[in-house]
Design a protein around this motif. Structure first.
Motif, PDB file in Angstrom:
ATOM      1  N   LEU A 154       0.801  -1.128  -0.001  1.00 22.19           N
ATOM      2  CA  LEU A 154       0.022   0.034   0.031  1.00 22.19           C
ATOM      3  C   LEU A 154       0.942   1.341   0.069  1.00 22.19           C
ATOM      4  O   LEU A 154       0.577   2.199  -0.728  1.00 22.19           O
ATOM      5  CB  LEU A 154      -0.916  -0.046   1.100  1.00 22.19           C
ATOM      6  N   GLN A 155       1.943   1.261   0.835  1.00 22.72           N
ATOM      7  CA  GLN A 155       2.773   2.335   0.698  1.00 22.72           C
ATOM      8  C   GLN A 155       3.598   2.834  -0.366  1.00 22.72           C
ATOM      9  O   GLN A 155       3.384   3.776  -0.900  1.00 22.72           O
ATOM     10  CB  GLN A 155       3.794   2.359   1.924  1.00 22.72           C
ATOM     11  N   SER A 156       3.985   1.629  -0.900  1.00 20.10           N
ATOM     12  CA  SER A 156       4.560   1.660  -2.320  1.00 20.10           C
ATOM     13  C   SER A 156       3.744   2.265  -3.314  1.00 20.10           C
ATOM     14  O   SER A 156       4.231   2.945  -4.212  1.00 20.10           O
ATOM     15  CB  SER A 156       5.376   0.395  -2.700  1.00 20.10           C
ATOM     16  N   THR A 157       2.542   1.730  -3.272  1.00 15.24           N
ATOM     17  CA  THR A 157       1.326   2.199  -4.257  1.00 15.24           C
ATOM     18  C   THR A 157       1.240   3.664  -4.164  1.00 15.24           C
ATOM     19  O   THR A 157       1.113   4.390  -5.186  1.00 15.24           O
ATOM     20  CB  THR A 157       0.284   1.417  -4.145  1.00 15.24           C
ATOM     21  N   LEU A 158       1.008   4.305  -2.879  1.00 18.16           N
ATOM     22  CA  LEU A 158       0.710   5.516  -2.758  1.00 18.16           C
ATOM     23  C   LEU A 158       2.040   6.355  -3.299  1.00 18.16           C
ATOM     24  O   LEU A 158       1.711   7.506  -3.816  1.00 18.16           O
ATOM     25  CB  LEU A 158       0.441   5.842  -1.463  1.00 18.16           C
ATOM     26  N   GLU A 159       3.178   5.843  -3.160  1.00 16.27           N
ATOM     27  CA  GLU A 159       4.324   6.579  -3.495  1.00 16.27           C
ATOM     28  C   GLU A 159       4.531   6.777  -4.725  1.00 16.27           C
ATOM     29  O   GLU A 159       4.906   7.773  -5.575  1.00 16.27           O
ATOM     30  CB  GLU A 159       5.619   6.039  -2.712  1.00 16.27           C
ATOM     31  N   LYS A 160       3.879   5.715  -5.531  1.00 23.39           N
ATOM     32  CA  LYS A 160       4.003   5.600  -6.964  1.00 23.39           C
ATOM     33  C   LYS A 160       3.048   6.839  -7.635  1.00 23.39           C
ATOM     34  O   LYS A 160       3.413   7.314  -8.713  1.00 23.39           O
ATOM     35  CB  LYS A 160       3.559   4.358  -7.513  1.00 23.39           C
ATOM     36  N   TYR A 161       2.060   7.033  -7.060  1.00 26.51           N
ATOM     37  CA  TYR A 161       1.210   8.203  -7.436  1.00 26.51           C
ATOM     38  C   TYR A 161       1.472   9.658  -6.763  1.00 26.51           C
ATOM     39  O   TYR A 161       1.123  10.489  -7.395  1.00 26.51           O
ATOM     40  CB  TYR A 161      -0.440   7.808  -7.350  1.00 26.51           C
ATOM     41  N   ILE A 162       1.642   9.578  -5.682  1.00 18.99           N
ATOM     42  CA  ILE A 162       2.067  10.949  -4.901  1.00 18.99           C
ATOM     43  C   ILE A 162       3.634  11.209  -4.661  1.00 18.99           C
ATOM     44  O   ILE A 162       4.187  10.308  -3.788  1.00 18.99           O
ATOM     45  CB  ILE A 162       1.343  10.922  -3.355  1.00 18.99           C
ATOM     46  N   LEU A 163       4.069  11.627  -5.794  1.00 15.93           N
ATOM     47  CA  LEU A 163       5.631  11.635  -5.894  1.00 15.93           C
ATOM     48  C   LEU A 163       6.339  12.299  -4.776  1.00 15.93           C
ATOM     49  O   LEU A 163       5.676  13.412  -4.233  1.00 15.93           O
ATOM     50  CB  LEU A 163       5.920  12.407  -7.096  1.00 15.93           C
ATOM     51  N   GLY A 164       7.376  11.806  -4.292  1.00 16.92           N
ATOM     52  CA  GLY A 164       8.472  12.651  -3.420  1.00 16.92           C
ATOM     53  C   GLY A 164       7.899  12.889  -2.074  1.00 16.92           C
ATOM     54  O   GLY A 164       8.362  13.740  -1.451  1.00 16.92           O
ATOM     55  N   MET A 220       8.613  15.851 -13.058  1.00 18.78           N
ATOM     56  CA  MET A 220       8.046  14.651 -13.244  1.00 18.78           C
ATOM     57  C   MET A 220       6.364  14.602 -13.210  1.00 18.78           C
ATOM     58  O   MET A 220       5.635  13.992 -13.857  1.00 18.78           O
ATOM     59  CB  MET A 220       8.517  13.547 -12.185  1.00 18.78           C
ATOM     60  N   MET A 221       5.913  15.486 -12.283  1.00 20.43           N
ATOM     61  CA  MET A 221       4.526  15.712 -12.140  1.00 20.43           C
ATOM     62  C   MET A 221       4.130  16.249 -13.351  1.00 20.43           C
ATOM     63  O   MET A 221       2.755  16.039 -13.714  1.00 20.43           O
ATOM     64  CB  MET A 221       4.338  16.481 -10.850  1.00 20.43           C
TER      65      MET A 221
END
Length: 317
Positions: A13-23, A184-185
């Motif tokens: 879940l954490q890695s998924t959120l970090e993939k979409y909410i960058l940095g 990137m955003m």
């Protein structure tokens, strides 16, 4: 602690959120820590830093109910909690649920709501229920409230009272992204809003199970004493007018247990306490006029306290 299926799911879940909410690695980690601990989060930052997208992405990834309340001075308490409406056909009053009946509630710009409306949230935050016209209704579980406020604009706002601030487990800041992340955003924006693209990776029951498992994280007596020493030091500091409450002690312990669990440990360490203390205690402190004159903020005072309070060395795990 061996990696359990629950722990693996939360890391996913954490890695998924970090993939979409960058940095925002640390901020997402803090957010999940508060959710695991069953606490509410106050997010203070300027507009456009991704506060809403982060919360909506979390709700979507867990297939949880999500509601948003946009605060303004015209907002009434019943606009949040719900109300009884007379139904002529049935000759009876029927309860119409408010947006608070959800798993994840985003109260946007909470300081733009009047104090009367803000007070309607107190019972829900503390007891996870609301009382309307003498009848009590339990909120869906889990229930987590995320509130945002803009630290720059003060016109037409109502400062949160200390009693309500004390009910937020954490206060976090998102801040501006660095140059590379912001670039990137720009190119990812053509794909749509992050919260609309994030995939569902688990159901809301995952949070129930994780919260139960995190409750069993061990807290040594020495660690408990360390928490109390830190909190009591805030009440004695010469630059603090109002120190942290006993509720803050409990919140610091719960947050530290959740953080230790997220890090894959079955016990809390002094470093966990040090990591959580600024986010759990900072917004609960009322500084004196001397602190403002000297240009000292809560963060620097807590750093000083953490350096002064002796760290327990021998722990029984």
């Amino acid at each position: 602690m061996k990696t359990s299926p629950l722990h693996a799911s939360m890391l996913h879940l954490q890695s998924t959120l970090e993939k979409y909410i960058l940095g925002k690695h640390q901020e997402i980690e803090l957010l999940l820590t508060a959710v695991i601990a069953g606490g509410h989060i106050l997010i203070e930052d300027v507009p456009g830093t991704g506060k809403t997208q982060l919360i909506k992405s979390l709700a979507r990834s867990l297939d949880g109910q999500f509601r948003r309340v946009q605060c303004n001075p015209d907002l009434l308490p019943t606009d949040i909690t719900g109300m009884f409406i007379f139904h002529p056909k049935d000759q009876a009053f029927i309860f119409r649920q408010g947006p608070i009946m959800t798993n994840f509630l985003l109260v946007d710009e909470i300081n733009r709501a009047t104090t009367k409306t803000q007070s309607a949230l107190l019972e829900a935050m503390e007891e996870h229920r609301v009382t309307i016209d003498g009848q009590t209704f339990d909120l869906p579980q889990p229930f987590v409230m995320f509130a945002t406020q803009n630290p720059i604009e003060f016109e037409g706002t109502y400062a949160l009272p200390e009693a309500q601030l004390d009910r937020f487990m954490m206060k976090i800041h998102l801040g501006y992204p660095d140059e590379a992340t912001e670039k990137m955003m720009l190119f990812r924006h053509v794909l749509g809003q992050p919260s609309e693209r994030v995939e569902t990776i688990a159901d809301i029951d995952l949070i129930h199970k994780v919260q139960e498992e995190a409750k069993h994280v061990h807290v040594d007596d020495a660690i408990g004493g360390y928490i109390i020493d830190i909190v009591r030091a805030t009440r004695k500091h010469r630059l603090i007018l109002l120190g942290a409450s006993p509720r803050a002690s409990l919140a610091l312990m719960q947050a530290s247990k959740a953080y230790a669990w997220l890090k894959g440990r079955s016990y809390v360490t002094p470093d966990d306490i040090k990591e959580m203390a600024p986010h759990v205690l900072g917004h609960r402190l009322m500084l004196s006029m001397d602190a403002k004159i000297e240009g000292v903020n809560a963060k620097s005072i807590l750093e000083q306290i953490l350096k002064q309070v002796p760290v327990p060395i021998r722990l029984e795990m």
